[in-house]
Structure formats: C-alpha cells, structure tokens
Scaffold this motif. Structure first.
Motif, PDB file in Angstrom:
ATOM      1  N   ALA A   1       0.831  -1.217   0.000  1.00 35.28           N
ATOM      2  CA  ALA A   1       0.000   0.000   0.000  1.00 35.28           C
ATOM      3  C   ALA A   1       0.856   1.254   0.000  1.00 35.28           C
ATOM      4  CB  ALA A   1      -0.908   0.010   1.227  1.00 35.28           C
TER       5      ALA A   1
ATOM      6  N   CYS B   1       1.636   4.652  -8.152  1.00 33.24           N
ATOM      7  CA  CYS B   1       0.751   3.484  -8.300  1.00 33.24           C
ATOM      8  C   CYS B   1       0.993   2.800  -9.644  1.00 33.24           C
ATOM      9  CB  CYS B   1      -0.715   3.896  -8.202  1.00 33.24           C
ATOM     10  SG  CYS B   1      -1.197   4.306  -6.521  1.00 33.24           S
TER      11      CYS B   1
ATOM     12  N   LYS C   1       2.223  -0.659  -8.653  1.00 34.21           N
ATOM     13  CA  LYS C   1       1.007  -1.479  -8.655  1.00 34.21           C
ATOM     14  C   LYS C   1       0.655  -2.040  -7.270  1.00 34.21           C
ATOM     15  CE  LYS C   1       1.668  -2.786 -13.492  1.00 34.21           C
ATOM     16  NZ  LYS C   1       2.696  -1.750 -13.757  1.00 34.21           N
ATOM     17  N   PRO C   2       0.437  -1.151  -6.299  1.00 32.45           N
ATOM     18  CA  PRO C   2       0.099  -1.649  -4.960  1.00 32.45           C
ATOM     19  C   PRO C   2      -1.319  -2.212  -4.914  1.00 32.45           C
ATOM     20  CG  PRO C   2      -0.156   0.728  -5.038  1.00 32.45           C
ATOM     21  CD  PRO C   2       0.402   0.320  -6.378  1.00 32.45           C
ATOM     22  N   ARG C   3      -1.592  -3.006  -3.870  1.00 36.03           N
ATOM     23  CA  ARG C   3      -2.959  -3.509  -3.721  1.00 36.03           C
ATOM     24  C   ARG C   3      -3.885  -2.368  -3.273  1.00 36.03           C
ATOM     25  NH1 ARG C   3      -4.420  -8.626  -0.057  1.00 36.03           N
ATOM     26  NH2 ARG C   3      -6.606  -8.111   0.298  1.00 36.03           N
ATOM     27  N   TYR C   4      -3.366  -1.477  -2.420  1.00 34.70           N
ATOM     28  CA  TYR C   4      -4.169  -0.338  -1.946  1.00 34.70           C
ATOM     29  C   TYR C   4      -3.427   0.979  -2.142  1.00 34.70           C
ATOM     30  CZ  TYR C   4      -7.022  -3.717   0.645  1.00 34.70           C
ATOM     31  OH  TYR C   4      -7.841  -4.763   0.988  1.00 34.70           O
ATOM     32  N   ALA C   5      -4.191   2.027  -2.430  1.00 30.69           N
ATOM     33  CA  ALA C   5      -3.658   3.392  -2.389  1.00 30.69           C
ATOM     34  C   ALA C   5      -4.628   4.193  -1.527  1.00 30.69           C
ATOM     35  CB  ALA C   5      -3.596   3.991  -3.788  1.00 30.69           C
TER      36      ALA C   5
ATOM     37  N   THR D   1      -5.518  -1.720  -8.286  1.00 36.28           N
ATOM     38  CA  THR D   1      -5.309  -1.036  -6.995  1.00 36.28           C
ATOM     39  C   THR D   1      -6.641  -0.500  -6.460  1.00 36.28           C
ATOM     40  OG1 THR D   1      -3.120  -0.363  -7.698  1.00 36.28           O
ATOM     41  CG2 THR D   1      -4.098   0.901  -5.891  1.00 36.28           C
ATOM     42  N   GLN D   2      -6.923  -0.815  -5.200  1.00 40.06           N
ATOM     43  CA  GLN D   2      -8.143  -0.295  -4.581  1.00 40.06           C
ATOM     44  C   GLN D   2      -7.826   1.052  -3.939  1.00 40.06           C
ATOM     45  OE1 GLN D   2     -10.001  -3.361  -2.222  1.00 40.06           O
ATOM     46  NE2 GLN D   2     -11.465  -1.895  -1.395  1.00 40.06           N
TER      47      GLN D   2
END
Ligand code: NAD
Ligand code: MG
Length: 396
Positions: free
Chosen positions: A36, A50, A54-58, A80-81
């Motif tokens: 994240a 991002c 390419k994180p799972r969360y931002a 990314t959510q």
C-alpha cells in the motif's frame, strides 16, 4: 518455486522520505513488494507511484482526490483499490498481509496509523518522530506488548542504533559501558547568520537546508533546531535514556550522523554522505545490508570535519524541547502541537521566524502539567495546545 516477497506499506509515500524509500525498494524488487501507498494531497505523484509499483491499496486522505485517482487507475486497468479515510490508513498499516511499514507521514497526523502498525506487531521503520514525541511511553509500551520491531529512520537515531552493541536492547545503557550519546546536528542554514537578521528570515530561506533535501516542516524545524529538540526526545524513548545522557553537538558537514561514547574512551560514529537512503536501506534490510544508490564517502573531498556547541540564544527551541522532556507528562505533546501550528503559521507568512519559539514558549507556560495515561490523554493535550497556539498567533 516463487520466493515470497516482503510486503511493504509506505505511509506518506509522496513525501521526501516516501520517495527515497521507493527509490531503495525499486532497486530490490526481487525482495520487496509494495502492498500500500498513502498520501494526503499529491494526487499526481501518488498516481505515478501506483502506475509504477502497482500496490494492492492506495490511500489518499481527500475523498474527491480518491475518486479521481480511482478513475485514472481503472483507466490503466490497474486493480489497486483506492481508499481515503483515517480508518483506511490504519487498515493498510496493520493488515495481516503486511510485513513492514514505513511510517513517513509528517507530524501528529502520523500517530494513529503508526500506532496501528505497532499494535499489529509489524516491523515499523520510524521516520515520523512526532508520533513518538507525542506519545512516548504509550508508544513504547505498545511496541513491547505487541512484539513489534521498531527501527529508527531518522539518520541520527539510525546512526546511534548502529553504534550500540547488540545486547543493548536487553541490558540498557548503564550495563553496556556507555558514557553518553552524542547527537549531532548541522545547525541548519542560519548557523552563521547574525541574530539581528533572524526576524526577517523568509520561509524559502528557512527551507533551504545546506545538506539535506527534506519536506518543508522538518526543514523549518532544522532551521530553528526544534528538529534536534524533537530528536532528543525521540532518542530518550528509543534508547531508554534521559536528556542528561545526550550531548548535542553541532557538526555542520552532516557526515557523522551521531555517536556513542563508551567508558573505555572509545567513541563509535556512523558516517556517510547526507542521503536518507542509507538509514532507509539499513532499516529495511536489517540485519543484512543492501545497496542504496548512495554515493561513496570521499574523505579527500570532505577534507575537514568540524564540531561546536549549540547556543540556546540562537536555538531557543532546543532548550524548550529539552525542558518539555524533563517535565514529561503532557508537555512533549504540547510542545509538538504548538510547534506544528507555529511552523505552519510561519510557512503561511502569518508570523516571523523568531515568533515560532515565542508561540511555543507561551503555550507551554500556559499549560498545566498533566499525566498522560492513555492515547486519549495525548490527543486531548495535542488539541488543547493547537487551540492555544492559534490563539497566541491571532493575538500577535
Ligand atoms: P514531507 O512533507 O515531504 O512528506 C510528508 C508525507 O506525509 C507526504 O506523503 C504527505 O502526503 C503525508 N501527509 C502529510 N499530512 C498528512 C495528513 N494529514 N494525513 C495523511 N498523510 C499526510 O515530509 P518528510 O520530509 O518526508 O518527513 C516525513 C517524516 O519523516 C517527518 O516526521 C520527518 O520529521 C521525518 N524525517 C524526515 C527526514 C527527511 O530527510 N525528509 C529525515 C528524518 C526524519
Ligand atoms: Mg534527523
């Protein structure tokens, strides 16, 4: 077989420490994966980060900007959510899949997410010194209770950590043959400036640090040396020592990042070019070492290292911080909050440079000592000091 990568959350990814952290992480993408990234306002930079990591969360703590970011990332087919609340910040800092959290939000805003990471027992890389200054005993108790690993990112504390023996953690300063800790500071951009010119210092002048490229708040703190004062408090909590165990020494070249003086006459110093990627890489890989992209130290080019005593007339904030730590209770949180408000007012050209310390001093003198038994008491002290500081500023 695929090697499991260490999952990292970077709180404050768009700031100076955040950007340096991502620079080091990008050099070791086989070891680390970004889980994240978080930011407050800088949508453009967070978007670029991002797209790259390419994180799972931002998390961006502005709901309108979060909507915009979600649209842009979706248009790039990124999964990314995007989130935006304070609870979301704490969630990405404490998520079960996260191994390591870089705590690099500036100021009191970093306290709750950093504590969430600590309580979840993460490896916490602490840049956000204000969180520890505000809540020292509570923060350190939480580290003990959860078994979190706390590693200092502040270059001085990282240096001290490197100069301490391994058994320091279990034995403490007294039984390790340590005389004291030497906390070095450059003295900032106004080391030589005549005192009568201080009142006319502009925000841009205060932010132009001679050795370090940092965020604006910590740059002003370096110019007033409140940064060294906050670091003195930080060191007391991190290494379980008193202000009297710490000697602050001016060292304008910022090559020695701090030292530990032993009873046998040895003084161990950690040196390096002033580049935050060194402490970041050290803490990330600890106890291993990894390459950080930092230029090697060239002794022939440095040629000379110098040292001096800090003068309280030039740096009143240093003395205020030391006194607040000695008083204890709500005083460090009060000092920190008053400083944050005063620095912002200075950056917005509402008060003069010399009024920063005056505001803090007035707030401290108007505040009654109180114990801080829990986090709520810290937040109460913080809010009261902010209100008082605003009042003092509007009366100026
Ligand atoms: P910065 O201003 O460059 O970045 C601050 C980060 O915090 C940004 O990502 C911003 O989006 C985020 N942020 C700001 N306000 C926020 C809020 N209200 N809610 C959520 N996020 C918020 O600051 P910096 O220089 O990177 O410093 C970060 C921390 O590291 C500070 O505590 C500083 O004292 C410490 N530190 C910095 C350096 C340095 O070289 N920059 C060195 C030692 C310690
Ligand atoms: Mg520092």
């Amino acid at each position: 077989m695929a090697v499991l990568k260490e999952q990292i959350t970077v709180l404050g990814a768009t700031g100076s420490i955040g950007v340096n952290t991502l620079d080091v992480l990008a050099r070791h993408s086989e070891k680390y994966q970004i889980f994240a990234l978080t930011a407050h306002q800088n949508l453009q930079r967070l978007k670029e980060q991002c797209l790259k990591f390419k994180p799972r969360y931002a998390v961006i703590t502005d709901s309108q900007k979060a909507e915009l970011l979600a649209e842009v990332l979706a248009s790039h087919q990124l999964e990314t959510q995007v989130l935006s609340s304070a609870e979301d910040l704490a969630m990405v800092a404490s998520h079960a899949q996260v191994d390591t959290v870089m705590a690099a939000i500036v100021g009191a805003a970093g306290l709750l997410p950093t504590l969430a990471a600590v309580k979840a027992g993460k490896k916490v890389l602490l840049a956000n010194k204000e969180a520890l200054v505000m809540s020292g005993a509570i923060f350190m108790q939480a580290v003990k209770a959860s078994g979190a690993t706390l590693l200092p990112i502040d270059s001085e504390h990282n240096a001290i950590f490197q100069c301490l023996p391994e058994h320091f953690v279990t034995r403490g300063i007294q039984s390790c043959g340590i005389e004291n800790i030497v906390l070095t500071g450059s003295g900032g951009p106004f080391l030589e400036k005549p005192l009568e010119e201080f009142a006319a210092i502009t925000p841009d002048e205060a932010c132009a640090h001679p050795n370090w490229d940092m965020g604006r708040k910590i740059s002003v703190d370096s110019a007033t040396m409140m940064n060294k004062g906050l670091e003195l408090i930080e060191a007391c909590w991190l290494f379980d020592v008193e202000p009297a165990d710490i000697e602050v020494v001016l060292h304008p070249q910022s090559i020695i990042h701090s030292m530990v003086r032993y009873q046998d006459g040895s003084v161990l110093a950690q040196m390096g070019n002033p580049d935050m990627r060194t402490p970041i890489a050290h803490a990330l890989a600890f106890p291993e070492r990894i390459e950080a992209g930092v230029a090697p130290l060239d002794f022939m080019q440095i040629s000379q290292l110098s040292f001096d005593r800090p003068c309280f007339e030039r740096y009143p904030c240093l003395q205020l911080a030391s006194q607040a730590m000695i008083q204890g209770g709500n005083m460090p949180a009060t000092l920190n909050a008053a400083n944050e408000v005063a620095v912002e007012a200075f950056l917005n050209e509402q008060i003069a440079f010399t009024q920063i310390s005056q505001v803090i001093q007035q707030v401290l003198s108007q505040t009654d000592y109180a114990e801080v038994a829990d986090l709520q008491a810290v937040l109460v002290a913080d809010a009261a000091a902010r209100q008082m500081a605003q009042q003092v500023i509007s009366n100026k």
